[in-house]
Design an enzyme around this catalytic site. Structure first.
Site, PDB file in Angstrom:
ATOM      1  CD  GLU A  86     -31.884  -1.899 -65.763  1.00 57.48           C
ATOM      2  OE1 GLU A  86     -32.177  -0.757 -66.173  1.00 57.48           O
ATOM      3  OE2 GLU A  86     -32.624  -2.554 -65.002  1.00 57.48           O
ATOM      4  CG  HIS A 169     -39.805 -10.908 -66.566  1.00 61.25           C
ATOM      5  ND1 HIS A 169     -40.903 -10.128 -66.798  1.00 61.25           N
ATOM      6  CD2 HIS A 169     -38.907 -10.135 -65.929  1.00 61.25           C
ATOM      7  CE1 HIS A 169     -40.692  -8.921 -66.303  1.00 61.25           C
ATOM      8  NE2 HIS A 169     -39.484  -8.899 -65.762  1.00 61.25           N
TER       9      HIS A 169
END
Length: 364
Positions: A86, A169
């Site tokens: 990322e 999540h």
């Protein structure tokens, strides 16, 4: 004005209706939210040859299929996968957007570039990614005295409850990024809104965090115009008129709030419902005008109540409308715990929780 159909037993079946304050559905096609996102990305790539999409798994469509077909259509030099890093994804995005900004200056071109990054893990789980967004992208323009910027950068990310995501999540991290000057934070509630707001985000001269409610990718369905259109950022929308209480929300939460408003109306309570759409900078004037009319305010979001963006709305309206408020501002939000899996129904704001808060606030 009403929330589009959500094929979800938990929320009940809502009749399909098309709504928008700036577009019509006459020439639209019925699609779900991820398809509307795909349309927006297709238009962005087609209208600006300096647009790129890169991130985790995007070349084959991504986990949620939002980029399906784009690599075949525009080539893998413009739509391509990156390593699962990322920090590298966002760092490269910042550099590319900054270089295109320099090219714009040299060639006097006015058309802005766009860059979308999909990071399927939640953004705040990666310290290095956080640093790139907060310490680099958000401050790029400021630290250069507006000589350089990375305003062509749009970071897309799924967010929020998904029904089975658990403590990693299903998080809602929007308030983290709302605390960072230099960023814009946008969250759509429906397919039609998602397409118009995403195109506006891509073409905005500032870096934008665009959160897409995972729960709505396939469940939110409505007619979406196939042509290129944009919806204004930082303009809240009053999607339901009322006189007794103002409700403010964003994203998937609007569907629950709409159902609660329907039930409240049966009890003789007139609710005004506002979709904030852009959290930073948010439209204080529209919310203030509504609260001055109703005298009461309720804010609902999935994120934990402490430090959630509802606290900022509550504080701002208390400062601006103190003499007009007839009851304390109510907040129906997630709990101050990690997002649970088995106990998700107890954690999430529900229609009944919102309805109870509406009645309590109106009868204060």
């Amino acid at each position: 004005m009403s929330i589009p159909m959500l094929r979800l037993a938990k929320w009940g079946l809502i009749s399909k209706r098309c709504f928008s304050n700036t577009t019509t559905c006459e020439s639209g096609k019925t699609v779900n939210l991820f398809s509307a996102i795909n349309q927006a990305l297709d238009i962005a790539l087609d209208t600006d040859p300096r647009s790129y999409i890169f991130g985790e798994d995007v070349s084959f469509g991504g986990v949620f299929r939002c980029t399906s077909g784009l690599a075949d259509r525009y080539g893998k030099h413009r739509v391509f996968n990156t390593p699962l890093c990322e920090q590298g994804i966002v760092g490269f995005g910042i550099g590319l957007a900054a270089m295109i900004c320099i090219t714009d200056r040299e060639t006097a071109q006015l058309q802005k570039s766009s860059l979308q990054i999909i990071s399927f893990p939640l953004l705040i789980r990666h310290e290095s990614l956080w640093s790139q967004i907060v310490n680099e992208a958000a401050k790029f323009r400021y630290r250069s005295g507006n000589q350089f910027n990375c305003g062509g950068l749009t970071i897309r990310s799924p967010y929020g409850a998904v029904g089975h995501g658990g403590h990693y999540h299903s998080q809602s991290p929007e308030s983290f990024f709302c605390h960072v000057p230099g960023l814009k934070v946008v969250i759509p509630r429906s397919p039609q809104q998602a397409k118009g707001l995403l195109l506006s985000s891509i073409r905005d001269p500032n870096p934008v965090i665009f959160f897409e409610p995972k729960w709505l990718y396939r469940l939110a369905v409505e007619e979406v115009p196939e042509h290129d259109y944009m919806l204004p950022l930082s303009e809240a929308e009053v999607i339901r008129q009322g006189n007794d209480i103002t409700l403010v929300g964003w994203g998937a939460q609007l569907a629950l709030m709409e159902k609660a408003c329907d039930d409240a109306e049966k009890a003789g309570i007139s609710c005004e419902l506002i979709d904030l759409k852009t959290l930073i900078p948010w439209d204080k004037e529209t919310v203030e005008a509504s609260v001055r009319k109703t005298g009461k305010l309720l804010v609902s979001h999935e994120a934990p109540v402490t430090g959630g963006f509802g606290a900022e709305i509550s504080a701002s309206i208390a400062e601006r409308c103190f003499s007009r408020l007839e009851a304390p501002v109510a907040r129906i939000c997630g709990l101050d715990t990690p997002f649970p899996l088995v106990f998700e129904p107890f954690y999430m704001p529900t229609k009944n929780k919102i309805l109870d808060a509406i009645k309590a606030t109106v009868n204060y």
